[in-house]
Every structure is written in C-alpha cells, then in structure tokens.
Design an enzyme around this catalytic site. Sequence first.
Site, PDB file in Angstrom:
ATOM      1  N   TYR A  86      20.055  38.119  10.348  1.00  0.00           N
ATOM      2  CA  TYR A  86      20.152  36.716  10.741  1.00  0.00           C
ATOM      3  C   TYR A  86      20.458  36.563  12.228  1.00  0.00           C
ATOM      4  CZ  TYR A  86      20.126  34.617   6.063  1.00  0.00           C
ATOM      5  OH  TYR A  86      19.778  34.153   4.827  1.00  0.00           O
ATOM      6  N   ASP A 121      17.520  46.579  -4.969  1.00  0.00           N
ATOM      7  CA  ASP A 121      16.471  46.262  -5.950  1.00  0.00           C
ATOM      8  C   ASP A 121      17.006  46.413  -7.370  1.00  0.00           C
ATOM      9  OD1 ASP A 121      16.647  48.972  -5.339  1.00  0.00           O
ATOM     10  OD2 ASP A 121      14.484  49.342  -5.382  1.00  0.00           O
ATOM     11  N   ASP A 144      22.261  36.640   0.584  1.00  0.00           N
ATOM     12  CA  ASP A 144      21.543  35.362   0.504  1.00  0.00           C
ATOM     13  C   ASP A 144      20.626  35.367  -0.715  1.00  0.00           C
ATOM     14  OD1 ASP A 144      20.490  32.823   1.357  1.00  0.00           O
ATOM     15  OD2 ASP A 144      18.703  33.907   2.026  1.00  0.00           O
TER      16      ASP A 144
HETATM   17  C1  IPM Z   1      22.488  29.804   2.342  1.00  0.00           C
HETATM   18  C2  IPM Z   1      21.242  29.217   2.943  1.00  0.00           C
HETATM   19  C3  IPM Z   1      21.242  29.493   4.437  1.00  0.00           C
HETATM   20  C4  IPM Z   1      21.248  31.002   4.611  1.00  0.00           C
HETATM   21  C5  IPM Z   1      20.080  28.852   5.209  1.00  0.00           C
HETATM   22  C6  IPM Z   1      20.052  27.352   5.037  1.00  0.00           C
HETATM   23  C7  IPM Z   1      20.106  29.224   6.661  1.00  0.00           C
HETATM   24  O1  IPM Z   1      20.125  29.729   2.311  1.00  0.00           O
HETATM   25  O2  IPM Z   1      23.602  29.389   2.755  1.00  0.00           O
HETATM   26  O3  IPM Z   1      22.374  30.652   1.464  1.00  0.00           O
HETATM   27  O4  IPM Z   1      20.188  31.649   4.529  1.00  0.00           O
HETATM   28  O5  IPM Z   1      22.326  31.541   4.837  1.00  0.00           O
HETATM   29 MG    MG Z   2      20.534  30.969   0.623  1.00  0.00          MG
END
Ligand code: IPM
Ligand code: MG
Length: 355
Positions: free
Chosen positions: A141, A222, A246
């Site tokens: 990220y 996985d 995520d």
């Molecule tokens: C989450 C969301 C966020 C992320 C997005 C909106 C950037 O999917 O909080 O899980 O990927 O962290």
């Molecule tokens: Mg998310």
Amino acid sequence: MEKRIVVLPGDGIGPEVTGEAVRLLGAVGERFGHRFEFQFAKIGGAAIDETGVPLPDETLRACLASDAVLLGAVGGPRWDRLPGPQRPEAGLLKLRKALGVYANLRPITVHAPLAGASTLKPEVVEGVDFVIVRELTGGLYFGAKERRQGEHGVEVTDTLVYTEQEVERILRLGFELARQRRRHLTSVDKANVLESSRLWREIAERLAPEYPDVTLTHLLVDNAAMQLVKNPRQFDVIVTENMFGDILSDEAAMITGSIGLLPSASLGSGGPGLYEPIHGSAPDIAGQGLANPLATFASVAMMLDYGFGLAEEAAAVRRAIAEVLSEGWRTADIAAGGPAISTEQMGEKVRNALR
Ligand code: IPM
Ligand code: MG
C-alpha cells in the site's frame, strides 16, 4: 469523562451510519454520565468535491488533536477515474499513516441468531470468534509505485517494503492479543515466494519463545483463504501483512453473513485511534436508509473500549446490539428476504436497548 471525537462521514452510506453512531454515543453519554464532543470533517470524495483533495489539512489537524476518530467510508464510482494519489482512498491511507495506526483489529464474530444468515452452513459458522490483526501502514500500500513506457508497452511497479521493526511490532501485538484470548496465533504469509514473508516468518519464530503460553502456527495465505471457509472455528488470532489482511478480512466477513456487521479499530502507539466499519461506501444503496449501522456501532464499542478504557460502556453497546438481533430486528442485508427495518430504525432500537 469528556472526549473529543472527530467524525469523518465520508462517502456513500458513510453519513448515514456515522449519523446513527453519533446518536448512539449520545445515548451512551447520557446513560453513563460522559460528555462526547463531536467535530465533523471531510474526507474522501466529499472532501475532493469541496476542496480538491481527499484529505484536507484541516481534517488531518482535527484528527491529530482528537481523542478518537470515527470514519464512515470513502470512495465511489464518481471518483474512480482519478489518478491514484488523488482518489478518495488515498485520503484514508494518508490518514492512517499520519495517525501512525499500524495495527488494524478486525474481530469476526458470528452472532448466534444470525448463524443462518451466512452463505456457509450454520454448523460451520456457529461459534466463530476470531480477530484478524492486519498490519496497516506498510507493505504494498505504501511502497513506491511507478508507471513508465517500456520496450513491451507500459511497465508498472508496486513495491513491497517492510522493515524488521514494523514486522516485529505487529507480530508482538498479535502475540499479546492471543495471550488475552484463547492463546492461538496464526501468522499468515507467503514465505514460499516472498522475501518479505520470509523475514515475517523468521521474526515470528524469534518472538515465539517470549510467549511460551501462545501456540504459533504459520499458514501460507492461499491455504489461509481456504481454511477460512473450510473450518473458520480453528482461528483465534490471525496476524498478517497489509494486503493479505485486506483480502482475508473481506472473505472472513462473509462467514458472519454480512459485511455490514463488522467493525474495526486501527491503533498505533498512544495517539488517537481510528474506528471504522469495514464495509466501505456501498454507493449502490447510499441515501436509501438501507445500510446496516451495526458495524459502525460495534466500531463505537471498540472506541469506548480501546480508545477510552470504558469497558463497561463498550459491553453495554455490544449487549444492546445482541439484544436487538435476538429480538429478530434485521436490516435488509441480513433479513434474507424477510421483513427489514431502516438504518434509522435500527439505530433507535439499539439506543432503546441501551437505555
Ligand atoms: C479496507 C478498505 C481500504 C483498504 C480501501 C478503501 C483503501 O478496503 O479498509 O479494507 O484497502 O485498506
Ligand atoms: Mg478492504
């Protein structure tokens, strides 16, 4: 007790669910004699429309000076064509980084009366109760991103960077949390392919002797994805890096029947925490009173608990949610085609149950 809470409604169903959460906090304050002061600020698409950027300085300053931040959701099709750094999501990422909230806790609990609401068999999901600890301020990220013209057309890079210190602090938090629960920590990685995962696993192994009361298991991501739907009851605490967390947390959400039920707390080292439902902005149902506010209410409970040390108040909110569900009240997402009540009505039910 007096606390200052910055509310960031954001986009889509964000304003509806945070609106109800503010009213719920009002009821908590009344019942327990606390004063919660609210300051509303813009983030995401709503901020872009008004100021041109997804996280205005004013919003960031307010958040940094607060006792806790409550966020609805960001994003929507209207802003999907913007370049990466100008998107609504970039505002949220910047906020997480600025608050230093590196640990994202996502509890996955199946409410007994909702075991039938999952697409999985009730006997598989009954009694599920685990927490995903997602690293939130590192990894793919936040690594350098690039797009360039290469010999074979466009070339792109996303960089996955982790430092030893970042990995150690999140793994420690996983061990500590497991120690307060059923003492089983599952560390999820892709150590058969990724160097970052090999470091992750090494550090987990190195820390394990400091937590002899915790059983540590490694799972490749996985396989973890498969185990989550095969036998979710095996999990107590799952700890993993940003991207894997995520993906796995959305998958795990479906075990409970609806992503509209799941809260999260993002915590750092002492500053204000960030509390948000994990469901996102759901633009398709925005503004229609269809959103389920329970994920945001459960996030409020986490705020009371982790942010303010108000365990009794947090428990009262959780009890109120459980009571309303066991009485059979459902928003559309969990009604399975049966009768449903609106976002506002659900808010009122929970406030009444709290009183
Ligand atoms: C989450 C969301 C966020 C992320 C997005 C909106 C950037 O999917 O909080 O899980 O990927 O962290
Ligand atoms: Mg998310």
